[in-house]
Design a protein around this motif. Structure first.
Motif, PDB file in Angstrom:
ATOM      1  N   TYR A  20       0.833  -1.202   0.000  1.00  0.00           N
ATOM      2  CA  TYR A  20       0.000   0.000   0.000  1.00  0.00           C
ATOM      3  C   TYR A  20       0.865   1.248   0.000  1.00  0.00           C
ATOM      4  O   TYR A  20       0.528   2.254  -0.619  1.00  0.00           O
ATOM      5  CB  TYR A  20      -0.949  -0.012   1.194  1.00  0.00           C
ATOM      6  CG  TYR A  20      -2.018  -1.078   1.079  1.00  0.00           C
ATOM      7  CD1 TYR A  20      -2.821  -1.155  -0.055  1.00  0.00           C
ATOM      8  CD2 TYR A  20      -2.202  -2.018   2.081  1.00  0.00           C
ATOM      9  CE1 TYR A  20      -3.786  -2.138  -0.185  1.00  0.00           C
ATOM     10  CE2 TYR A  20      -3.165  -3.003   1.966  1.00  0.00           C
ATOM     11  CZ  TYR A  20      -3.957  -3.053   0.834  1.00  0.00           C
ATOM     12  OH  TYR A  20      -4.904  -4.034   0.713  1.00  0.00           O
ATOM     13  N   MET A  77      -8.628   2.146  -5.002  1.00  0.00           N
ATOM     14  CA  MET A  77      -7.950   2.760  -3.846  1.00  0.00           C
ATOM     15  C   MET A  77      -7.938   4.261  -4.035  1.00  0.00           C
ATOM     16  O   MET A  77      -7.540   4.771  -5.092  1.00  0.00           O
ATOM     17  CB  MET A  77      -6.520   2.221  -3.774  1.00  0.00           C
ATOM     18  CG  MET A  77      -5.617   2.944  -2.809  1.00  0.00           C
ATOM     19  SD  MET A  77      -5.916   2.421  -1.140  1.00  0.00           S
ATOM     20  CE  MET A  77      -4.740   1.098  -1.003  1.00  0.00           C
ATOM     21  N   THR A 119     -10.796  -1.619   0.358  1.00  0.00           N
ATOM     22  CA  THR A 119     -10.363  -1.376  -1.017  1.00  0.00           C
ATOM     23  C   THR A 119     -11.422  -1.808  -2.028  1.00  0.00           C
ATOM     24  O   THR A 119     -11.223  -1.646  -3.221  1.00  0.00           O
ATOM     25  CB  THR A 119      -9.038  -2.104  -1.333  1.00  0.00           C
ATOM     26  OG1 THR A 119      -9.182  -3.470  -0.982  1.00  0.00           O
ATOM     27  CG2 THR A 119      -7.889  -1.508  -0.574  1.00  0.00           C
TER      28      THR A 119
END
Lengths: 773, 135
Positions: free
Chosen positions: A42, A73, A124
């Motif tokens: 991430y 995202m 997400t």
């Protein structure tokens, strides 16, 4: 297609499978590895997200099922994903030491990996179905995690409670999400938000919004669903720190923030979120002050934070969203640290009772240091990020319009309570006089300290570098929540203004609450009405009520009386037949055409008379004989009305049946009368008459409708050309419907075998020793 | 004629339901057999009974003539009679068996439907076998 968006989920799946085969010592380390991979993945996406580039993957999207959203995202998801994976890393390290030697650690680790996977998937997911599946997966894994000590009844109860409340809320959420998806014509979250006008104009818009709110409120423990959170403290400390402070309870907040662009201008949305949020905050503050168990205290202060966040999302201005995101990060950092510290204290001293602890500073200097850092952030003192969050909250609340003064007073109490609890956790536990404890404490191993120290230090670092937090965290996430670019400039020092004054008032009120805690806490505990009329009690009563209802309905429906079942069956059949006939205008009054009646009616006499004779026969033997009469009369009727094949079969079967009945009757009480009491006879007779009448009326209704002979004509035409048979009935049986006949023969064969099995060994054996009963 | 037939069937149904609701299993079974018969007759009548000519294709023809009986309900009833017989025979053997094992053909006297060892003489898994204790 962004690989780094998928990698954490893949790592989670692989990790949970592999982890299940590892030893209790190594499994948590694998979990830490998975969390680390997720965090780095991430982090690798962060620059694209902050730059506003689209980050998405068509993973878990099944277009054929109407699930097209996949993964996506943005700033909001990034903050959550980093918190979940980052804190998760330390939780696994902590758990490996905290529960060292526990053989169930493998299971705990796998469950935690699955939970983390579900959380990461949920934040997400861009598809409401995918989101829902992950959402419920967090509820399920939390059930097993809360019920970790499953041999303790209170742990089982708490686990069930958490599952029922959050899982039930999940179903409510599903209904809301489906309404949204139907209104928008897509299951993609971003698609739904893009179709804002259409969605809001839909007649189900209000229902959808309320359902989503209820779903989020159960997950994030908002009033009146707050009671499950403190009870969930039956979970081991790493679980509480992870699920019940930093991640799962914030999932509701996440979704509220996620759909905020849809609803932010709706008055209902703003009103509900603002006031329920405030109510949750105040409830949490009040209840936190009447607890002595460190974990329960922390659970209630988590309620204050969740309430504050909900309230901030409900307040319309941009500033409140900025405040919410800053406070969210601040809270996740200090609360997770403090939960872990509470676990350390419990682990080292053997007690979690705040009244029994004191002066631990010299014995556990590192723990004390971490605690001081975390509590300073919690109390909202500069230069910690907690201070930043609190200042922003006051600024946002002051701009709330008409009710600002109520909100400000409420927030002063909520934050004051947090200051008091912060004081309690640091000053009371680690300073002052040393109190004897069940075990002699010292600093725990590095694995356990790493989390609290890092998280507490981050609170300081973020506070010192507010511009960085603003640029990297708050601005992208707030922009995602608002649906427009949020201009954020954070700084610690705003000069001497009203907000700083409110901070000072908060500190003073917090100090007063802290100093009066030794007297205030027992006084609050004495308020029995909270226990008697609280939401927890309502839950207990509701659950007991459901069980009672089940008991009664079972007793009513499953009474175990065979004749009762039969009566119900016949009556329901008859009444539904009659009702259908009446409602559909199918009632055809009998028309007697005496001219058509001829000698064949004698067969009817045999059927009806035989039936009545069977019914009234004084003994079983008589009943069997009379029923034979019915059978032969029926065979005659078949013969009279153009069905010789059927008639011959009926003759043969009837003869066989009478023979078998006679064989059986020797072994049965043949003189047995029909021993029903008069009341039963009346009741059964009534049911019999109603059923008979309904069947007659049905048949008359059928006869009154025009006859559709297409199928019969087809068989008549094709019998000879297709199947080379002149007897159409036989041709249907052995040719057109040959498979059915094969089935029939099979059934008959099975029945014959079953009869044989029933007759043979046991009968022989029991025939030698006659039953005494 | 049809109306009279329909009423006859209604009477037979009523009689069989009355027997079905009796306390003992043999009467229930007889009620069941009669109910099956009533339904067979109902199917025949529902397919119309206007003609008494059996559904046979005459030697000179290739198709069924107009005005012969409807063959379809007859085929259905034939199957139903045979299946009903099989079921009745099996049920009868169960009744004989219950008389042998429990000494009664009245369901109410058989105690619990499941797990009552006193009634069935058979211990279910997890239940203490009292016959062994007695021995």
């Amino acid at each position: 297609m962004s690989f780094f968006l998928i990698l954490p989920l893949l790592a989670g799946i692989v990790g949970s499978v592999v982890g299940a085969r590892m030893s209790p010592r190594t499994a948590p380390l694998l979990g830490a590895g998975v969390a680390g991979i997720a965090f780095l993945s991430y982090a690798a996406l962060a620059s694209s997200v902050i730059a506003g580039l689209p980050v998405e993957a068509a993973f878990w999207s099944v277009p054929s099922l109407g699930m097209g959203g996949g993964l996506q995202m943005d700033g909001l998801g990034l903050v959550f994903a980093l918190l979940i994976s980052g804190i998760g890393f330390f939780i696994f390290l902590y758990a490996s030491r905290y529960l060292a030697g526990d053989t169930r650690l493998t299971r705990l680790s796998v469950m935690l990996i699955l939970f983390m996977l579900a959380m990461l998937g949920a934040v997400t997911a861009d598809d409401v179905i995918v989101l829902f599946i992950f959402w419920e997966m967090t509820s399920l894994t939390s059930f097993f995690l809360v019920g970790y000590d499953h041999e303790k009844p209170e742990a089982r109860k708490a686990a069930l409670q958490a599952l029922l409340v959050t899982g039930g809320g999940g179903l409510v959420l599903l209904a809301g999400l489906l309404l949204l998806a139907i209104a928008a014509g897509t299951t993609s979250l971003s698609g739904i938000i893009a179709a804002r006008e259409t969605v809001l104009a839909d007649p189900t818009a209000l229902a959808a919004m309320l359902l989503v709110i209820i779903g989020c409120f159960t997950k994030s423990a908002q009033v009146p669903f707050h009671f499950w959170l403190p009870n969930a403290m039956a979970a081991p400390t790493p679980v509480s720190a992870y699920l019940h402070s930093a991640t799962m309870v914030k999932l509701g907040i996440y979704l509220l923030a996620r759909v905020n662009p849809l609803y932010q201008d709706e008055i209902v949305w703003q009103t509900i979120l603002t006031w329920f949020g405030l109510a949750t905050g105040i409830t949490g503050g009040l209840l936190a002050l009447r607890e002595t168990d460190l974990k329960r205290i922390l659970a209630y202060t988590t309620l204050t934070a969740l309430g504050t966040l909900t309230m901030l999302i409900g307040l319309a201005p941009q500033l409140s969203i900025v405040a919410a995101m800053a406070f969210l990060v601040a809270h996740a950092l200090y609360k997770a640290a403090l939960f872990l510290i509470a676990g350390i204290v419990d682990h080292e001293t053997g007690t979690r009772d705040a009244r029994l602890l004191g002066g631990l500073r010299t014995l556990m200097p590192l723990t004390a240091g971490a605690t001081v850092l975390a509590t300073l952030s919690m109390a909202g003192l500069p230069p910690f990020i907690g201070f930043l969050g609190k200042e922003l909250i006051y600024e946002a609340v002051l701009g709330a319009g008409d009710f600002a003064i109520v909100l400000v007073i409420g927030m002063i109490f909520v934050n004051g309570a947090n200051v008091a609890i912060a004081g309690l956790l640091s000053l009371r536990l680690f300073f002052g006089e040393r109190k004897p404890t069940p075990a002699k404490p010292h600093d725990p191993p590095a694995g356990m300290l790493a989390g609290p120290i890092t998280l507490a230090l981050l609170g300081l670092v973020f506070g010192v570098l507010p511009a960085l937090v603003g640029l990297w965290i708050v601005s992208p996430s707030a922009s995602a929540i608002l649906g427009e670019t949020a201009v954020v400039s954070l700084s610690l020092w705003h000069g001497f203004n009203l907000v700083l004054g409110l901070s000072a008032v908060t500190l003073i009120s917090g100090a007063v609450l802290y100093l009066s805690w030794p007297r205030l806490m027992p006084a609050l505990q004495g308020l029995a009405f909270i226990d008697r009329f609280g939401a927890n009690r309502a839950y207990d009563l509701g659950l007991a009520g459901i069980l009672r209802l089940c008991d009664r309905s079972t007793a009513l429906i499953q009474h175990g009386d065979l004749r009762g079942y039969l009566r119900t069956l016949f009556l329901v059949t008859a009444i539904s037949l009659l009702l259908t006939l009446v409602l559909r205008d199918g009632l055809a009054l009998p028309v007697f055409d005496w001219a058509s009646v001829d000698a064949r009616a004698l067969a009817f006499l045999g059927i009806a008379g035989g039936g009545l004779a069977t019914m009234l026969a004084p003994s079983l033997f008589g009943a069997v004989v009379a029923s034979g009469l019915v059978g032969f009369a029926a065979a005659l009727a078949f013969l009279f009305f153009g069905a010789p094949d059927v008639a011959f079969t009926q003759f043969a079967v009837e003869t066989l049946l009478v023979a078998i009945l006679a064989f059986a009757l020797i072994r049965l009480p043949i003189r047995r009368p029909d021993d029903r009491v008069a009341r039963d006879r009346l009741k059964d007779g009534g049911i019999a008459v109603v059923t008979g009448v309904s069947v007659t009326l049905l048949l008359l209704a059928v006869l009154a409708t025009p006859f559709d002979s297409r199928l019969s004509d087809w068989f008549g035409k094709n019998s000879l050309p297709e199947a080379f048979g002149r007897n159409v009935v036989n041709v249907i049986l052995v040719d057109f419907r040959a498979l059915d006949t094969l089935g029939e023969i099979t059934v008959l064969a099975i029945a014959a075998f079953a009869v044989l099995a029933l007759l043979r060994p046991r009968i022989e054996k029991s025939a030698t020793k006659e039953p005494s009963r | 004629m049809e109306t009279l037939f329909a009423i006859t069937i209604g009477i037979l149904v009523a009689a069989s339901v009355y027997l079905f609701l009796a306390r003992d299993l043999p009467r229930m079974l007889i009620g069941f057999i009669l109910l099956g018969m009533a339904v067979n007759l109902l199917i025949l009548v529902a397919g119309r009974i206007g003609s008494i000519v059996p559904a046979l294709v005459p030697a000179a023809e290739t198709a069924l003539l107009q005005g012969t009986a409807n063959p379809l309900p007859q085929a259905l009833v034939l199957t139903a009679i045979v299946i009903g017989f099989g079921l009745a025979a099996f049920a009868l053997m169960l009744i004989v068996k219950s008389q042998r094992l429990m000494g009664t053909v009245i369901p109410e006297e058989m105690g619990e439907a499941e797990g009552d060892e006193a009634a069935t003489g058979v211990a279910l898994p997890g239940e203490p076998d009292r016959r062994k204790d007695a021995a």
